[in-house]
Design an enzyme around this catalytic site. Sequence first.
Site, PDB file in Angstrom:
ATOM      1  N   ASP A 183      41.927  31.147  38.849  1.00 18.75           N
ATOM      2  CA  ASP A 183      40.708  31.317  39.633  1.00 18.75           C
ATOM      3  C   ASP A 183      39.517  31.204  38.666  1.00 18.75           C
ATOM      4  O   ASP A 183      39.092  30.099  38.351  1.00 18.75           O
ATOM      5  CB  ASP A 183      40.835  32.681  40.314  1.00 18.75           C
ATOM      6  CG  ASP A 183      39.694  33.060  41.212  1.00 18.75           C
ATOM      7  OD1 ASP A 183      39.145  32.183  41.881  1.00 18.75           O
ATOM      8  OD2 ASP A 183      39.338  34.240  41.256  1.00 18.75           O
TER       9      ASP A 183
ATOM     10  N   LYS B 192      42.115  27.138  41.784  1.00 17.79           N
ATOM     11  CA  LYS B 192      40.853  27.195  42.539  1.00 17.79           C
ATOM     12  C   LYS B 192      39.725  26.761  41.604  1.00 17.79           C
ATOM     13  O   LYS B 192      39.001  27.595  41.059  1.00 17.79           O
ATOM     14  CB  LYS B 192      40.608  28.661  42.931  1.00 17.79           C
ATOM     15  CG  LYS B 192      40.558  28.959  44.407  1.00 17.79           C
ATOM     16  CD  LYS B 192      40.069  30.368  44.594  1.00 17.79           C
ATOM     17  CE  LYS B 192      41.079  31.246  45.235  1.00 17.79           C
ATOM     18  NZ  LYS B 192      40.629  32.640  45.364  1.00 17.79           N
TER      19      LYS B 192
ATOM     20  N   PHE C 159      39.985  33.494  49.917  1.00 17.81           N
ATOM     21  CA  PHE C 159      40.947  34.485  49.435  1.00 17.81           C
ATOM     22  C   PHE C 159      42.293  34.285  50.130  1.00 17.81           C
ATOM     23  O   PHE C 159      42.388  34.394  51.355  1.00 17.81           O
ATOM     24  CB  PHE C 159      40.423  35.907  49.650  1.00 17.81           C
ATOM     25  CG  PHE C 159      41.240  36.908  48.901  1.00 17.81           C
ATOM     26  CD1 PHE C 159      41.092  37.051  47.529  1.00 17.81           C
ATOM     27  CD2 PHE C 159      42.188  37.676  49.549  1.00 17.81           C
ATOM     28  CE1 PHE C 159      41.881  37.945  46.803  1.00 17.81           C
ATOM     29  CE2 PHE C 159      42.979  38.574  48.842  1.00 17.81           C
ATOM     30  CZ  PHE C 159      42.825  38.718  47.474  1.00 17.81           C
TER      31      PHE C 159
ATOM     32  N   GLY D 231      51.818  39.251  41.219  1.00 14.36           N
ATOM     33  CA  GLY D 231      51.561  38.120  42.109  1.00 14.36           C
ATOM     34  C   GLY D 231      52.516  36.952  41.945  1.00 14.36           C
ATOM     35  O   GLY D 231      52.757  36.200  42.885  1.00 14.36           O
TER      36      GLY D 231
HETATM   37  P1  5GP Z   1      41.458  34.743  37.268  1.00 14.34           P
HETATM   38  O1  5GP Z   1      41.596  35.589  36.032  1.00 14.34           O
HETATM   39  O2  5GP Z   1      41.796  33.307  37.039  1.00 14.34           O
HETATM   40  O3  5GP Z   1      40.108  34.936  37.902  1.00 14.34           O
HETATM   41  O4  5GP Z   1      42.404  35.357  38.345  1.00 14.34           O
HETATM   42  C1  5GP Z   1      43.743  35.208  38.336  1.00 14.34           C
HETATM   43  C2  5GP Z   1      44.395  36.266  39.187  1.00 14.34           C
HETATM   44  O5  5GP Z   1      43.544  36.677  40.250  1.00 14.34           O
HETATM   45  C3  5GP Z   1      45.625  35.730  39.856  1.00 14.34           C
HETATM   46  O6  5GP Z   1      46.748  36.030  39.096  1.00 14.34           O
HETATM   47  C4  5GP Z   1      45.676  36.436  41.166  1.00 14.34           C
HETATM   48  O7  5GP Z   1      46.450  37.597  41.034  1.00 14.34           O
HETATM   49  C5  5GP Z   1      44.260  36.835  41.427  1.00 14.34           C
HETATM   50  N1  5GP Z   1      43.672  35.951  42.468  1.00 14.34           N
HETATM   51  C6  5GP Z   1      42.799  34.946  42.302  1.00 14.34           C
HETATM   52  N2  5GP Z   1      42.499  34.365  43.465  1.00 14.34           N
HETATM   53  C7  5GP Z   1      43.230  35.024  44.394  1.00 14.34           C
HETATM   54  C8  5GP Z   1      43.383  34.868  45.804  1.00 14.34           C
HETATM   55  O8  5GP Z   1      42.811  34.006  46.473  1.00 14.34           O
HETATM   56  N3  5GP Z   1      44.234  35.740  46.411  1.00 14.34           N
HETATM   57  C9  5GP Z   1      44.909  36.717  45.748  1.00 14.34           C
HETATM   58  N4  5GP Z   1      45.705  37.500  46.442  1.00 14.34           N
HETATM   59  N5  5GP Z   1      44.790  36.874  44.412  1.00 14.34           N
HETATM   60  C10 5GP Z   1      43.963  36.026  43.755  1.00 14.34           C
END
Ligand code: 5GP
Length: 190
Positions: free
Chosen positions: A102, A130, A151, A44
Amino acid sequence: MRDHLIEKVLYSKEEIASMVQRLGQAVSRDYQGKSLVLVSLMKGSVVFTADLMRCITVPCRLECMTVSSYHGAQSSGTVTVLQDISSSLEHTDVLVVEDMVDTGLTLQSICGHLRQKGAANVRSCVLFDKPARRIVPVKADYVGAEVPDAFLVGYGLDYHEYYRNLPYVGILSSAVIDRDCRQNSSQSKE
Ligand code: 5GP
Protein backbone atom coordinates in the site's frame (compact mmCIF):
# COMPACT_ATOMS: atom_id res chain seq x y z
CA MET A 1 -20.48 -12.80 8.50
CA ARG A 2 -22.40 -9.83 7.11
CA ASP A 3 -21.68 -10.06 3.37
CA HIS A 4 -24.00 -7.13 2.60
CA LEU A 5 -21.31 -4.87 4.05
CA ILE A 6 -19.19 -5.69 1.00
CA GLU A 7 -19.67 -2.96 -1.61
CA LYS A 8 -18.22 -4.97 -4.50
CA VAL A 9 -16.46 -8.30 -5.00
CA LEU A 10 -13.16 -7.57 -6.76
CA TYR A 11 -11.78 -11.10 -7.06
CA SER A 12 -13.70 -14.35 -6.75
CA LYS A 13 -12.32 -17.46 -5.07
CA GLU A 14 -11.57 -18.94 -8.52
CA GLU A 15 -9.82 -15.79 -9.79
CA ILE A 16 -7.62 -15.67 -6.68
CA ALA A 17 -6.74 -19.36 -7.09
CA SER A 18 -5.51 -18.85 -10.65
CA MET A 19 -3.57 -15.71 -9.62
CA VAL A 20 -1.85 -17.66 -6.82
CA GLN A 21 -1.13 -20.56 -9.18
CA ARG A 22 0.55 -18.17 -11.62
CA LEU A 23 2.66 -16.63 -8.83
CA GLY A 24 3.69 -20.08 -7.56
CA GLN A 25 4.79 -21.14 -11.03
CA ALA A 26 6.89 -17.98 -11.48
CA VAL A 27 8.55 -18.42 -8.07
CA SER A 28 9.24 -22.13 -8.74
CA ARG A 29 10.86 -21.27 -12.07
CA ASP A 30 13.08 -18.51 -10.61
CA TYR A 31 14.22 -20.33 -7.45
CA GLN A 32 15.41 -23.61 -8.99
CA GLY A 33 18.49 -24.79 -7.06
CA LYS A 34 18.29 -21.92 -4.51
CA SER A 35 17.89 -22.08 -0.74
CA LEU A 36 14.41 -20.53 -0.54
CA VAL A 37 12.91 -19.25 2.70
CA LEU A 38 9.36 -17.85 2.58
CA VAL A 39 8.81 -15.15 5.19
CA SER A 40 5.09 -14.69 5.70
CA LEU A 41 3.87 -11.49 7.32
CA MET A 42 1.13 -12.27 9.80
CA LYS A 43 -1.73 -12.15 10.04
CA GLY A 44 -2.97 -10.79 6.71
CA SER A 45 -0.80 -13.12 4.59
CA VAL A 46 -1.74 -16.36 6.32
CA VAL A 47 -4.30 -17.53 3.73
CA PHE A 48 -2.23 -16.37 0.75
CA THR A 49 0.91 -18.07 2.12
CA ALA A 50 -0.87 -21.37 2.74
CA ASP A 51 -2.11 -21.46 -0.85
CA LEU A 52 1.06 -20.05 -2.45
CA MET A 53 3.43 -22.53 -0.83
CA ARG A 54 1.36 -25.42 -2.17
CA CYS A 55 1.86 -24.01 -5.69
CA ILE A 56 5.65 -23.81 -5.19
CA THR A 57 7.43 -26.92 -6.45
CA VAL A 58 11.01 -26.17 -5.28
CA PRO A 59 12.13 -27.05 -1.71
CA CYS A 60 11.42 -24.17 0.70
CA ARG A 61 11.32 -23.32 4.40
CA LEU A 62 8.58 -21.24 6.01
CA GLU A 63 9.10 -18.53 8.63
CA CYS A 64 6.49 -16.15 10.01
CA MET A 65 6.82 -12.63 11.33
CA THR A 66 4.13 -10.59 13.01
CA VAL A 67 4.18 -6.95 12.04
CA SER A 68 1.70 -4.21 12.65
CA SER A 69 1.06 -1.00 10.75
CA TYR A 70 -2.72 -0.73 10.36
CA HIS A 71 -5.43 0.29 12.82
CA GLY A 72 -8.87 -0.41 11.29
CA ALA A 73 -8.70 1.12 7.83
CA GLN A 74 -5.87 3.58 8.62
CA SER A 75 -2.12 3.09 8.14
CA SER A 76 -0.29 4.30 11.26
CA GLY A 77 2.83 5.09 9.19
CA THR A 78 4.96 3.16 11.70
CA VAL A 79 5.94 -0.47 11.18
CA THR A 80 6.38 -2.46 14.39
CA VAL A 81 7.86 -5.98 14.50
CA LEU A 82 5.76 -7.75 17.12
CA GLN A 83 7.33 -11.17 16.54
CA ASP A 84 10.64 -11.69 14.76
CA ILE A 85 12.26 -14.73 13.13
CA SER A 86 14.51 -16.65 15.47
CA SER A 87 16.26 -19.00 12.99
CA SER A 88 19.29 -17.98 10.90
CA LEU A 89 18.82 -16.43 7.46
CA GLU A 90 22.56 -16.50 6.59
CA HIS A 91 23.16 -17.44 2.92
CA THR A 92 19.45 -17.89 2.23
CA ASP A 93 17.25 -16.50 -0.56
CA VAL A 94 14.34 -14.87 1.22
CA LEU A 95 10.96 -14.26 -0.39
CA VAL A 96 8.70 -12.01 1.70
CA VAL A 97 5.07 -13.07 1.25
CA GLU A 98 2.70 -10.16 1.80
CA ASP A 99 -1.02 -9.71 1.20
CA MET A 100 -0.86 -6.09 0.07
CA VAL A 101 1.62 -3.34 -0.71
CA ASP A 102 0.00 0.00 0.00
CA THR A 103 2.17 2.92 1.19
CA GLY A 104 5.18 0.57 0.79
CA LEU A 105 6.43 1.27 4.33
CA THR A 106 5.98 -2.31 5.59
CA LEU A 107 7.76 -3.94 2.66
CA GLN A 108 10.60 -1.41 2.72
CA SER A 109 11.11 -1.78 6.45
CA ILE A 110 10.84 -5.59 6.57
CA CYS A 111 13.09 -6.21 3.55
CA GLY A 112 15.75 -3.99 5.18
CA HIS A 113 15.35 -5.84 8.46
CA LEU A 114 15.80 -9.24 6.78
CA ARG A 115 18.89 -8.07 4.87
CA GLN A 116 20.40 -6.99 8.19
CA LYS A 117 19.76 -10.49 9.49
CA GLY A 118 22.16 -11.83 6.84
CA ALA A 119 19.89 -13.03 4.01
CA ALA A 120 21.88 -13.32 0.76
CA ASN A 121 18.95 -12.03 -1.26
CA VAL A 122 15.54 -10.59 -0.31
CA ARG A 123 12.66 -10.34 -2.78
CA SER A 124 8.92 -9.99 -2.33
CA CYS A 125 5.74 -11.62 -3.56
CA VAL A 126 2.53 -9.67 -2.96
CA LEU A 127 -0.99 -10.67 -3.85
CA PHE A 128 -2.24 -7.11 -4.30
CA ASP A 129 -0.55 -3.82 -5.15
CA LYS A 130 -2.20 -0.42 -4.52
CA PRO A 131 0.21 1.86 -6.44
CA ALA A 132 -1.96 4.98 -5.98
CA ARG A 133 -1.14 5.05 -2.23
CA ARG A 134 2.63 4.59 -2.40
CA ILE A 135 4.73 6.98 -0.31
CA VAL A 136 8.07 5.15 -0.61
CA PRO A 137 9.40 3.84 -3.94
CA VAL A 138 8.93 0.11 -3.34
CA LYS A 139 8.30 -2.37 -6.14
CA ALA A 140 7.38 -5.96 -5.36
CA ASP A 141 9.11 -8.64 -7.45
CA TYR A 142 5.96 -10.75 -7.92
CA VAL A 143 2.47 -9.17 -7.97
CA GLY A 144 -0.88 -10.93 -8.25
CA ALA A 145 -2.90 -7.87 -9.31
CA GLU A 146 -3.04 -4.09 -9.06
CA VAL A 147 -6.06 -2.85 -7.12
CA PRO A 148 -7.77 0.54 -6.78
CA ASP A 149 -7.43 2.85 -3.79
CA ALA A 150 -10.15 1.25 -1.66
CA PHE A 151 -10.16 -0.71 1.58
CA LEU A 152 -10.26 -4.44 0.80
CA VAL A 153 -11.23 -7.36 3.00
CA GLY A 154 -11.30 -11.13 2.62
CA TYR A 155 -8.82 -13.91 1.83
CA GLY A 156 -6.82 -12.96 4.96
CA LEU A 157 -7.39 -9.19 4.78
CA ASP A 158 -9.23 -7.90 7.83
CA TYR A 159 -11.16 -4.97 9.20
CA HIS A 160 -10.68 -4.88 12.98
CA GLU A 161 -9.77 -8.62 12.78
CA TYR A 162 -13.01 -9.63 10.98
CA TYR A 163 -13.65 -10.69 7.35
CA ARG A 164 -10.35 -12.61 7.00
CA ASN A 165 -12.34 -15.81 6.36
CA LEU A 166 -14.18 -14.55 3.27
CA PRO A 167 -13.09 -16.76 0.34
CA TYR A 168 -13.19 -13.77 -2.05
CA VAL A 169 -11.72 -10.25 -1.88
CA GLY A 170 -14.10 -7.31 -1.80
CA ILE A 171 -14.32 -3.59 -1.11
CA LEU A 172 -15.60 -2.92 2.39
CA SER A 173 -18.58 -0.59 2.36
CA SER A 174 -17.51 2.98 3.16
CA ALA A 175 -20.64 3.21 5.36
CA VAL A 176 -18.99 0.78 7.83
CA ILE A 177 -15.76 2.77 7.96
CA ASP A 178 -17.58 6.14 8.22
CA ARG A 179 -19.84 4.82 11.00
CA ASP A 180 -16.83 3.57 13.01
CA CYS A 181 -14.98 6.87 12.49
CA ARG A 182 -18.03 8.79 13.76
CA GLN A 183 -18.34 6.49 16.80
CA ASN A 184 -14.64 6.85 17.61
CA SER A 185 -14.68 10.63 17.33
CA SER A 186 -17.79 10.97 19.52
CA GLN A 187 -16.21 8.64 22.12
CA SER A 188 -12.99 10.66 22.17
CA LYS A 189 -15.01 13.87 22.81
CA GLU A 190 -16.75 12.30 25.83
P1 5GP B 1 1.82 -0.52 3.78
O1 5GP B 1 2.91 -0.57 4.82
O2 5GP B 1 2.30 -0.89 2.41
O3 5GP B 1 1.10 0.79 3.82
O4 5GP B 1 0.71 -1.51 4.25
C1 5GP B 1 0.81 -2.85 4.15
C2 5GP B 1 -0.16 -3.52 5.09
O5 5GP B 1 -1.32 -2.72 5.29
C3 5GP B 1 -0.67 -4.80 4.49
O6 5GP B 1 0.09 -5.87 4.95
C4 5GP B 1 -2.07 -4.91 4.99
O7 5GP B 1 -2.09 -5.64 6.18
C5 5GP B 1 -2.47 -3.50 5.29
N1 5GP B 1 -3.38 -2.99 4.23
C6 5GP B 1 -3.10 -2.14 3.23
N2 5GP B 1 -4.17 -1.92 2.47
C7 5GP B 1 -5.16 -2.69 2.99
C8 5GP B 1 -6.51 -2.92 2.62
O8 5GP B 1 -7.06 -2.41 1.65
N3 5GP B 1 -7.21 -3.78 3.42
C9 5GP B 1 -6.67 -4.39 4.51
N4 5GP B 1 -7.44 -5.21 5.20
N5 5GP B 1 -5.39 -4.20 4.87
C10 5GP B 1 -4.65 -3.36 4.11
